[in-house]
Enzyme design. Structure first.
Site, PDB file in Angstrom:
ATOM      1  N   PRO A  17       0.701  -1.237   0.116  1.00 40.13           N
ATOM      2  CA  PRO A  17       0.259  -0.015  -0.007  1.00 40.13           C
ATOM      3  C   PRO A  17       0.864   1.033  -0.037  1.00 40.13           C
ATOM      4  CG  PRO A  17      -0.029  -1.162   1.969  1.00 40.13           C
ATOM      5  CD  PRO A  17       0.735  -1.855   1.364  1.00 40.13           C
ATOM      6  N   CYS A  18       1.433   1.620  -1.205  1.00 42.93           N
ATOM      7  CA  CYS A  18       2.216   2.694  -1.339  1.00 42.93           C
ATOM      8  C   CYS A  18       1.241   4.350  -1.230  1.00 42.93           C
ATOM      9  CB  CYS A  18       3.011   2.824  -2.567  1.00 42.93           C
ATOM     10  SG  CYS A  18       2.029   2.456  -4.028  1.00 42.93           S
ATOM     11  N   HIS A  19      -0.134   3.845  -1.285  1.00 40.04           N
ATOM     12  CA  HIS A  19      -1.127   5.074  -1.443  1.00 40.04           C
ATOM     13  C   HIS A  19      -1.179   5.551   0.208  1.00 40.04           C
ATOM     14  CE1 HIS A  19      -3.432   1.242  -0.628  1.00 40.04           C
ATOM     15  NE2 HIS A  19      -4.288   2.033   0.147  1.00 40.04           N
TER      16      HIS A  19
END
Length: 179
Positions: free
Chosen positions: A145-147
């Protein structure tokens, strides 16, 4: 599910890779897997890379299994029923990138941290720009989850499919925490 026989930047040698697509609330996603795990989740704007894949109908059975499980788990995520993924992963990257991506997986669902905080957690707060660059090369967004990483001032910065989709994912996670 299709098998690839070429090489792609950021995905590596693709002799044993299989790919498929799935519809999602953020657009059609292209999933790429090796027999060892999920290699990439490509957004619609990244399709130029997947179109270069040479495909055949006889995908590797282990990779096909990874793709089916990825579709199931992403479906549960988008339905608000899954907060963590347990798909085997097989990303291609440098040692530093792998370390940054592993740190991303430790950010809890529905929470955000800054690039500086991620760098601090990795042992050197001065490497926030390097962390941002590594996150930008994350081939397995959503699952890794780079978001969930934002600017120090709270701004939504940089995301493979655009800030609108980053915002959608964060709102989705926040909304399902309170359902």
């Amino acid at each position: 599910m299709n098998r690839s026989e070429t090489t792609l930047p950021g995905i590596g040698v693709t002799d044993d890779l299989s790919c498929t697509t799935m519809a999602s609330p953020v657009g059609e996603l292209t999933l790429i897997a090796s027999p060892h795990g999920l290699r990439a989740v490509l957004w619609p704007n990244e399709l130029d890379a997947s179109k270069r894949l040479t495909t055949a109908d006889d995908g590797d059975p282990a990779a096909a299994l990874v793709l089916r499980e990825t579709i199931r788990q992403l479906g549960e995520y988008f339905a608000g029923e899954r907060h963590e993924f347990d798909i085997p992963l097989d990303p291609v990257g440098t040692e530093f990138q792998q370390s940054a991506w592993m740190q991303l997986r430790r950010i809890p669902y529905g929470e955000t941290i800054s690039y500086g905080e991620q760098a601090r957690r990795m042992g050197d707060v001065r490497k926030s720009r390097a962390v941002g660059a590594a996150n930008g090369r994350n081939p397995i967004s959503i699952v890794v989850p780079c978001h969930r990483v934002i600017g120090a001032n709270g701004a939504l910065t940089g995301f493979a499919s655009g800030v609108e989709n980053k915002s959608w994912l964060l709102r989705h996670e926040q909304g399902t925490l309170f359902d």
